[in-house]
Design an enzyme around this catalytic site. Structure first.
Site, PDB file in Angstrom:
ATOM      1  CG  ASN A 239      -3.778  -2.125   6.888  1.00 32.74           C
ATOM      2  OD1 ASN A 239      -3.583  -1.823   5.710  1.00 32.74           O
ATOM      3  ND2 ASN A 239      -4.878  -2.733   7.280  1.00 32.74           N
TER       4      ASN A 239
ATOM      5  CE  LYS B 139      -4.050  -2.072   2.269  1.00 31.60           C
ATOM      6  NZ  LYS B 139      -4.992  -1.948   3.417  1.00 31.60           N
TER       7      LYS B 139
ATOM      8  CG  HIS C 182      -5.291  -6.455  -0.212  1.00 32.63           C
ATOM      9  ND1 HIS C 182      -6.510  -6.530   0.406  1.00 32.63           N
ATOM     10  CD2 HIS C 182      -5.284  -7.431  -1.163  1.00 32.63           C
ATOM     11  CE1 HIS C 182      -7.224  -7.505  -0.161  1.00 32.63           C
ATOM     12  NE2 HIS C 182      -6.504  -8.067  -1.113  1.00 32.63           N
TER      13      HIS C 182
ATOM     14  CE1 TYR D 147      -9.444  -3.140   0.381  1.00 29.60           C
ATOM     15  CE2 TYR D 147      -8.900  -1.005  -0.536  1.00 29.60           C
ATOM     16  CZ  TYR D 147      -8.540  -2.133   0.175  1.00 29.60           C
ATOM     17  OH  TYR D 147      -7.257  -2.241   0.695  1.00 29.60           O
TER      18      TYR D 147
ATOM     19  CD  GLU E  17      -8.686  -9.966  -3.212  1.00 25.83           C
ATOM     20  OE1 GLU E  17      -7.516 -10.136  -2.832  1.00 25.83           O
ATOM     21  OE2 GLU E  17      -9.610  -9.609  -2.449  1.00 25.83           O
TER      22      GLU E  17
HETATM   23  N1  UDP Z   1     -10.105  -0.195   6.672  1.00 26.61           N
HETATM   24  C1  UDP Z   1     -10.249   1.069   7.249  1.00 26.61           C
HETATM   25  N2  UDP Z   1     -11.078   1.208   8.341  1.00 26.61           N
HETATM   26  C2  UDP Z   1     -11.738   0.160   8.880  1.00 26.61           C
HETATM   27  C3  UDP Z   1     -11.596  -1.106   8.292  1.00 26.61           C
HETATM   28  C4  UDP Z   1     -10.771  -1.254   7.192  1.00 26.61           C
HETATM   29  O1  UDP Z   1      -9.651   2.027   6.778  1.00 26.61           O
HETATM   30  O2  UDP Z   1     -12.456   0.337   9.875  1.00 26.61           O
HETATM   31  C5  UDP Z   1      -9.221  -0.354   5.505  1.00 26.61           C
HETATM   32  C6  UDP Z   1      -7.870  -1.002   5.843  1.00 26.61           C
HETATM   33  O3  UDP Z   1      -6.868  -0.412   5.004  1.00 26.61           O
HETATM   34  C7  UDP Z   1      -8.102  -2.441   5.455  1.00 26.61           C
HETATM   35  C8  UDP Z   1      -8.995  -2.277   4.222  1.00 26.61           C
HETATM   36  O4  UDP Z   1      -9.859  -1.188   4.551  1.00 26.61           O
HETATM   37  O5  UDP Z   1      -6.885  -3.121   5.214  1.00 26.61           O
HETATM   38  C9  UDP Z   1      -9.830  -3.489   3.865  1.00 26.61           C
HETATM   39  O6  UDP Z   1     -10.599  -3.884   4.965  1.00 26.61           O
HETATM   40  P1  UDP Z   1     -10.704  -5.420   5.350  1.00 26.61           P
HETATM   41  O7  UDP Z   1     -11.743  -5.527   6.431  1.00 26.61           O
HETATM   42  O8  UDP Z   1     -10.887  -6.246   4.133  1.00 26.61           O
HETATM   43  O9  UDP Z   1      -9.278  -5.705   6.070  1.00 26.61           O
HETATM   44  P2  UDP Z   1      -8.012  -6.554   5.591  1.00 26.61           P
HETATM   45  O10 UDP Z   1      -8.517  -7.757   4.832  1.00 26.61           O
HETATM   46  O11 UDP Z   1      -7.158  -5.646   4.733  1.00 26.61           O
HETATM   47  O12 UDP Z   1      -7.301  -6.942   6.857  1.00 26.61           O
HETATM   48 MG    MG Z   2      -9.827  -7.800   3.249  1.00 29.76          MG
END
Ligand code: UDP
Ligand code: MG
Length: 158
Positions: free
Chosen positions: A116, A13, A119, A53, A130
């Site tokens: 974070n 990212k 992805h 997303y 994906e």
């Molecule tokens: N995200 C965010 N706020 C939240 C939850 C998710 O900004 O409350 C962002 C974060 O960058 C995350 C991405 O949205 O990695 C995708 O969310 P997901 O729940 O799929 O988490 P991941 O699979 O990346 O752990």
């Molecule tokens: Mg995810």
């Protein structure tokens, strides 16, 4: 029969690009014994981002997340290995980086929920979707990795 050809999608990212963490992140996957079969730097177009997303597109944080994900190019990578979807999720750690387990990529390298650093696909079905969303089949490579003799036991190599 084990499948060492399972594939998963990882994105490095924009926060990691800005913070000079690309090499460190790639190195974690390499050291684990995974095989890189696709890699490219790309800007995330609106449509691709919305598809990627889709599960969070109606959340209040989506606008901010989209802006962040488009603030620099990302590095898209396809990694291959035995049960690699699960292995990569474990390497990455949980979404909220400041609570992610020490030793994981997010646990060691990030503090934020949104920013974070990586992805990673969260299921085999999503990984397949994906990988084909981000890569043309021609951009995915097939080659022998000699270290597989030492990364996997004979019965695991399939
Ligand atoms: N995200 C965010 N706020 C939240 C939850 C998710 O900004 O409350 C962002 C974060 O960058 C995350 C991405 O949205 O990695 C995708 O969310 P997901 O729940 O799929 O988490 P991941 O699979 O990346 O752990
Ligand atoms: Mg995810």
């Amino acid at each position: 029969m084990s499948d060492v050809k399972e594939r998963t999608l990882v994105l490095i990212k924009p926060d990691a690009i800005q913070r000079g963490l690309m090499g460190e992140i790639i190195s974690r996957f390499e050291k684990k014994g995974l095989k890189l079969v696709g890699c490219k730097m790309m800007e995330l177009e609106e449509a691709l981002l919305r598809e990627h997303y889709a599960h969070i597109a109606d959340k209040p944080f989506f606008g901010g997340l989209a802006k962040f994900m488009q603030s620099t190019p990302v590095v898209a990578m396809c990694w291959e290995g035995l049960e690699v979807v699960n292995a990569v999720r474990l390497l990455c750690g949980i979404t909220k980086a400041r609570e992610a387990e020490a030793g994981s990529i997010r646990g060691d390298l990030a503090m934020s929920v949104a920013c974070n650093v990586v992805h990673a696909s969260d299921s085999i079905e999503n990984a397949e979707a994906e990988v084909s969303r981000f890569f043309k089949e021609d951009d995915l490579h097939s080659y022998d990795k000699s270290e597989y003799m030492h990364v996997y036991a004979e019965d695991e190599r399939g």
